[in-house]
Design a protein around this motif. Structure first.
Motif, mmCIF file in Angstrom:
data_model
loop_
_atom_site.group_PDB
_atom_site.id
_atom_site.type_symbol
_atom_site.label_atom_id
_atom_site.label_comp_id
_atom_site.label_asym_id
_atom_site.label_seq_id
_atom_site.Cartn_x
_atom_site.Cartn_y
_atom_site.Cartn_z
ATOM 1 N N ILE A 2 58.677 48.131 48.067
ATOM 2 C CA ILE A 2 57.974 49.311 47.585
ATOM 3 C C ILE A 2 56.658 49.471 48.336
ATOM 4 O O ILE A 2 56.088 48.507 48.842
ATOM 5 C CB ILE A 2 57.716 49.231 46.063
ATOM 6 N N VAL A 4 52.850 49.786 48.318
ATOM 7 C CA VAL A 4 51.789 49.433 47.374
ATOM 8 C C VAL A 4 50.483 50.139 47.722
ATOM 9 O O VAL A 4 49.472 49.894 47.074
ATOM 10 C CB VAL A 4 51.585 47.897 47.285
ATOM 11 N N VAL A 10 49.992 47.746 38.578
ATOM 12 C CA VAL A 10 50.853 46.838 39.335
ATOM 13 C C VAL A 10 51.309 45.682 38.459
ATOM 14 O O VAL A 10 50.489 44.952 37.909
ATOM 15 C CB VAL A 10 50.105 46.285 40.570
ATOM 16 N N SER A 11 52.627 45.525 38.333
ATOM 17 C CA SER A 11 53.202 44.351 37.674
ATOM 18 C C SER A 11 53.560 43.343 38.752
ATOM 19 O O SER A 11 54.148 43.699 39.778
ATOM 20 C CB SER A 11 54.466 44.733 36.900
ATOM 21 N N ASP A 12 53.207 42.101 38.529
ATOM 22 C CA ASP A 12 53.450 41.046 39.512
ATOM 23 C C ASP A 12 54.900 41.021 39.977
ATOM 24 O O ASP A 12 55.167 40.890 41.170
ATOM 25 C CB ASP A 12 53.048 39.696 38.918
ATOM 26 N N GLU A 13 55.836 41.182 39.035
ATOM 27 C CA GLU A 13 57.257 41.052 39.394
ATOM 28 C C GLU A 13 57.775 42.179 40.275
ATOM 29 O O GLU A 13 58.840 42.053 40.869
ATOM 30 C CB GLU A 13 58.129 40.906 38.138
ATOM 31 N N GLN A 14 57.042 43.272 40.416
ATOM 32 C CA GLN A 14 57.534 44.361 41.257
ATOM 33 C C GLN A 14 57.209 44.145 42.737
ATOM 34 O O GLN A 14 57.716 44.855 43.594
ATOM 35 C CB GLN A 14 57.023 45.717 40.757
ATOM 36 N N ILE A 15 56.395 43.144 43.049
ATOM 37 C CA ILE A 15 56.016 42.866 44.436
ATOM 38 C C ILE A 15 56.692 41.567 44.884
ATOM 39 O O ILE A 15 56.575 40.539 44.218
ATOM 40 C CB ILE A 15 54.481 42.704 44.579
ATOM 41 N N LYS A 27 51.512 38.043 48.580
ATOM 42 C CA LYS A 27 51.884 39.358 48.082
ATOM 43 C C LYS A 27 50.687 40.279 48.273
ATOM 44 O O LYS A 27 49.595 39.977 47.787
ATOM 45 C CB LYS A 27 52.166 39.337 46.582
ATOM 46 N N SER A 30 47.908 45.708 46.172
ATOM 47 C CA SER A 30 47.549 47.122 46.282
ATOM 48 C C SER A 30 46.417 47.248 47.291
ATOM 49 O O SER A 30 45.701 46.279 47.558
ATOM 50 C CB SER A 30 47.121 47.699 44.928
#
Length: 113
Positions: A2, A4, A10-15, A27, A30
């Protein structure tokens, strides 16, 4: 992966982690052109080699223990501690106990994208 750039919530698990080798992964959470926040995880013994960059950097030790070198200064920092790196100053880190650094750069690091 994705985008950023200017991601506001921002959720940690989405990165996803980016493996850097040597027991280090990061990671980019943003950023915009002016600022970037990066989470960096180290296994014990991981080394952030001595280097310089034109960016200002401030880092928070989220967990673990690190021997931090900035210029001629060297100190062991642990969870809750912070260090500041002025532009162009030689600096690096040695991970003494597995942990995570939260790095903030200004301006953003184009080389991390």
């Amino acid at each position: 992966m994705i985008s950023v750039k200017e991601l506001t919530l921002v959720s940690d698990e989405q990165i996803a982690w980016e493996e850097l080798g040597g027991g280090i992964k990061r990671k980019v959470m943003s950023y915009n052109d002016d600022i970037m926040l990066v989470k960096v995880a180290f296994e014990q013994g991981g080394i952030g080699a001595l280097h310089t960059h034109p960016h200002l950097q401030i880092s928070y030790i989220a967990s673990g223990a690190f021997e931090i070198t900035i210029g001629d200064d060297k100190k062991v920092l642990e969870e809750g501690d912070v260090y500041f790196v002025p532009s162009g100053i030689l600096h690096g880190a040695v991970c003494l106990a597995a942990g995570v650094l939260i790095d903030v750069f200004s301006p953003m690091r184009e080389d991390f994208l």
